[in-house]
Scaffold this motif. Structure first.
Motif, PDB file in Angstrom:
ATOM      1  N   VAL A 267      -6.434   1.715  -0.380  1.00 57.48           N
ATOM      2  CA  VAL A 267      -5.635   0.556   0.038  1.00 57.48           C
ATOM      3  C   VAL A 267      -6.451  -0.338   0.985  1.00 57.48           C
ATOM      4  CG1 VAL A 267      -3.643  -0.102   1.466  1.00 57.48           C
ATOM      5  CG2 VAL A 267      -3.382   1.578  -0.365  1.00 57.48           C
ATOM      6  N   GLN A 268      -7.236   0.295   1.860  1.00 56.22           N
ATOM      7  CA  GLN A 268      -8.045  -0.489   2.806  1.00 56.22           C
ATOM      8  C   GLN A 268      -9.502  -0.624   2.344  1.00 56.22           C
ATOM      9  OE1 GLN A 268      -8.810  -0.540   7.653  1.00 56.22           O
ATOM     10  NE2 GLN A 268      -6.933   0.244   6.818  1.00 56.22           N
TER      11      GLN A 268
ATOM     12  N   LYS B 163      -4.427  -3.968  -0.033  1.00 54.81           N
ATOM     13  CA  LYS B 163      -4.725  -5.051   0.915  1.00 54.81           C
ATOM     14  C   LYS B 163      -5.470  -6.263   0.322  1.00 54.81           C
ATOM     15  CE  LYS B 163      -4.197  -2.573   5.222  1.00 54.81           C
ATOM     16  NZ  LYS B 163      -3.848  -1.156   5.117  1.00 54.81           N
TER      17      LYS B 163
ATOM     18  N   ASP C  46      -6.952   7.106  -1.742  1.00 61.31           N
ATOM     19  CA  ASP C  46      -6.219   5.956  -1.193  1.00 61.31           C
ATOM     20  C   ASP C  46      -7.240   4.892  -0.799  1.00 61.31           C
ATOM     21  OD1 ASP C  46      -4.928   4.092   0.380  1.00 61.31           O
ATOM     22  OD2 ASP C  46      -3.826   5.552   1.601  1.00 61.31           O
TER      23      ASP C  46
ATOM     24  N   ASN D 211       0.954   4.193  -2.888  1.00 60.87           N
ATOM     25  CA  ASN D 211       0.731   5.624  -2.637  1.00 60.87           C
ATOM     26  C   ASN D 211       1.925   6.467  -3.076  1.00 60.87           C
ATOM     27  OD1 ASN D 211      -1.850   5.263  -1.700  1.00 60.87           O
ATOM     28  ND2 ASN D 211      -1.226   5.083   0.451  1.00 60.87           N
TER      29      ASN D 211
ATOM     30  N   PHE E 238      -4.060   7.936   7.174  1.00 59.38           N
ATOM     31  CA  PHE E 238      -2.901   7.033   7.176  1.00 59.38           C
ATOM     32  C   PHE E 238      -2.606   6.620   5.743  1.00 59.38           C
ATOM     33  CE2 PHE E 238      -0.709   2.986   7.197  1.00 59.38           C
ATOM     34  CZ  PHE E 238       0.350   3.276   8.042  1.00 59.38           C
ATOM     35  N   HIS E 239      -1.350   6.846   5.313  1.00 60.28           N
ATOM     36  CA  HIS E 239      -1.015   6.539   3.925  1.00 60.28           C
ATOM     37  C   HIS E 239       0.203   5.644   3.750  1.00 60.28           C
ATOM     38  CE1 HIS E 239      -4.200   9.103   2.512  1.00 60.28           C
ATOM     39  NE2 HIS E 239      -3.728  10.125   3.183  1.00 60.28           N
TER      40      HIS E 239
ATOM     41  N   GLY F 109       0.798  -1.217   0.000  1.00 61.38           N
ATOM     42  CA  GLY F 109       0.000   0.000   0.000  1.00 61.38           C
ATOM     43  C   GLY F 109       0.832   1.268   0.000  1.00 61.38           C
ATOM     44  N   GLY F 110       1.841   1.322   0.865  1.00 65.11           N
ATOM     45  CA  GLY F 110       2.690   2.507   0.924  1.00 65.11           C
ATOM     46  C   GLY F 110       3.368   2.752  -0.417  1.00 65.11           C
TER      47      GLY F 110
ATOM     48  N   GLU G 261      -8.514   9.199   2.121  1.00 61.22           N
ATOM     49  CA  GLU G 261      -9.178   7.899   2.290  1.00 61.22           C
ATOM     50  C   GLU G 261     -10.666   8.215   2.425  1.00 61.22           C
ATOM     51  OE1 GLU G 261      -7.106   5.570   5.734  1.00 61.22           O
ATOM     52  OE2 GLU G 261      -6.621   7.680   5.905  1.00 61.22           O
TER      53      GLU G 261
HETATM   54  C1  LIG Z   1      -2.590  -0.289   5.178  1.00 61.52           C
HETATM   55  C2  LIG Z   1      -2.688   1.029   4.530  1.00 61.52           C
HETATM   56  C3  LIG Z   1      -1.583   1.612   3.869  1.00 61.52           C
HETATM   57  C4  LIG Z   1      -0.216   0.980   3.888  1.00 61.52           C
HETATM   58  O1  LIG Z   1      -0.177  -0.249   3.226  1.00 61.52           O
HETATM   59  P1  LIG Z   1       1.104  -1.204   3.367  1.00 61.52           P
HETATM   60  O2  LIG Z   1       0.777  -2.371   2.489  1.00 61.52           O
HETATM   61  O3  LIG Z   1       1.203  -1.562   4.814  1.00 61.52           O
HETATM   62  O4  LIG Z   1       2.281  -0.434   2.886  1.00 61.52           O
HETATM   63  C5  LIG Z   1      -1.785   2.802   3.215  1.00 61.52           C
HETATM   64  N1  LIG Z   1      -2.984   3.401   3.183  1.00 61.52           N
HETATM   65  C6  LIG Z   1      -4.059   2.887   3.810  1.00 61.52           C
HETATM   66  C7  LIG Z   1      -5.371   3.593   3.735  1.00 61.52           C
HETATM   67  C8  LIG Z   1      -3.941   1.690   4.517  1.00 61.52           C
HETATM   68  O5  LIG Z   1      -5.001   1.191   5.160  1.00 61.52           O
END
Ligand SMILES: *Cc1c(COP(=O)(O)O)cnc(C)c1O
Length: 392
Positions: free
Chosen positions: A225-226, A252, A223, A109, A138-139, A105-106, A190
């Motif tokens: 990612v979640q 994720k 973002d 981003n 959180f990113h 995820g990082g 997010e």
């Molecule tokens: C988990 C998360 C990240 C980071 O992802 P990683 O795979 O741990 O690098 C970034 N943004 C959001 C919104 C997340 O929930």
């Protein structure tokens, strides 16, 4: 090895960077996980939103083993079919135009931030590189995504951080205006703040952000990612907000348990990243992409509608328990936050629940539930029964 041996070996040979629960996991079935000794846990975490199909899913296993026996890795110097097909499905299902695959995820981003800055550089030259992110966001954990994260606790130890981020309060259009300036190239959000405490953004606010981005030619970076890949009851959360981001990251849940991430760009941004400007050795791995295809095949529109229904069911069951330690629930789909009342702390509650056989997460000051999207009502009921027995 038994649990105690695994914990001892980990303590000796793995860097001590995680606040782990005192549980070793050996295998799983559906939404149940088992320790090496056979202790059973109901899983309301899915490995932090990753194992979306649960454990032992047949089509996922088949896809991975078939691909592993053909080709495990070839690099992006060559063409491979699984990643191309996965990118096609993601674009067709969202209206986005193309994809760059990465691994976490990082890292995704980081790519999204690079794309935004290059888009602005190509059009306007230097000096327009600031990205506005939200307080409590959180990113990621890279030097740049730590700085993009709108929480002061993350801006420590690793100086100097990447410059060019400002923070605006979520759900406050006036504060976003206050952070505006000639130096801004993008806004990154997010749609449901995850690590920050499962806080969905208001529909009106997101519309206002999208409008401001259009007017100023700021890129709208989402973002996911979640929130992405079915977690909120639609393939991506932005589809429930009636917006199309300029760029959207995912990670994720994308491959149901294997490491994979990426960014999707809308038409305006499809050609910003060009040969030599961005790359990764592992990205678009064929086994991960095959797993991602199996996830996409499972996540039909009917399945996504069920995710929304199951989320509503689980929230109702939890609220009906009327536990003294819990306030209201919130969230979207199977991304659920529970308020923890004064006098209790979320970490203690999580530890007690885990002792009693329910794996659960915390976020901000509350509890967070990210069950496998394929969880059954029977499995949810078993988890709710543990909540009642432990905290009632
Ligand atoms: C988990 C998360 C990240 C980071 O992802 P990683 O795979 O741990 O690098 C970034 N943004 C959001 C919104 C997340 O929930």
């Amino acid at each position: 090895m038994n649990s105690e041996e695994i914990k001892a070996l980990t303590g000796q040979y793995i860097m001590n960077t995680y606040g782990r629960f005192p549980v070793a996991i050996d295998h799983g079935r559906g939404a149940r996980l088992y320790s090496p000794e056979g202790r059973e846990y109901i899983d309301f975490t899915s490995g932090i939103g990753v194992s979306s199909l649960g454990y032992g899913n047949e089509s996922w296993l088949k896809a991975i083993s078939a691909q592993a026996s053909k080709l495990g890795h070839a690099s992006n110097l060559f063409y491979t079919e699984p990643a191309a097909r996965l990118a096609q499905i993601l674009c067709q299902r969202t209206g986005m135009s193309n994809v760059f695959f990465a691994n976490g995820g990082g890292e995704a981003n980081e790519g999204m931030i690079k794309l935004a800055r290059k888009y602005s550089f190509d059009r306007y030259g230097q000096g327009r590189s600031t990205i506005i992110t939200l307080v409590n966001s959180f990113h990621g954990r890279t030097i740049t995504t730590l700085k993009a994260t709108g929480q002061e606790v993350f801006h420590n130890y690793f100086f100097p951080f990447t410059e060019g981020f400002r923070y605006a309060r979520a759900n406050d259009p006036a504060d976003l205006e206050a952070q505006a300036g000639d130096d801004v190239c993008a806004v990154m959000v997010e749609l449901v703040q995850g690590e920050g405490g499962v806080l969905p953004l208001d529909q009106d606010y997101v519309q206002a952000v999208a409008k401001l981005c259009r007017e100023r030619d700021w890129l709208l970076l989402v973002d996911e990612v979640q929130t992405g890949v079915g977690r909120t009851g639609s393939l991506f959360a932005f589809q429930q907000y009636g917006i199309l981001p300029d760029v959207c990251s995912f990670a994720k849940g994308i491959a149901g348990g294997l490491p994979m991430s990426g960014i999707m760009a809308a038409e305006k941004c499809r050609d910003v990243l060009t040969p030599g400007t961005h790359a990764t050795t592992f990205g678009a791995n064929p086994i991960c992409a095959a797993a991602g295809l199996a996830v996409q095949e499972t996540l039909t529109d009917a399945f996504l509608a069920e995710v929304a229904e199951k989320g509503a069911y689980l929230r109702r069951k939890i609220e009906e328990l009327d536990l003294p330690c819990f306030g209201r629930t919130r969230g979207m789909g199977l991304m659920i936050g529970i308020e923890v009342r004064e006098g209790w702390t979320n970490k203690d509650l999580a530890a007690r629940l885990i002792e009693n056989g329910l794996l659960i997460l915390t976020a901000g000051p509350g509890m967070r539930l990210l069950p496998p999207l394929a969880i059954t009502c029977e499995e949810m009921d078993a988890g709710v029964a543990i909540l009642k027995k432990t905290l009632g």
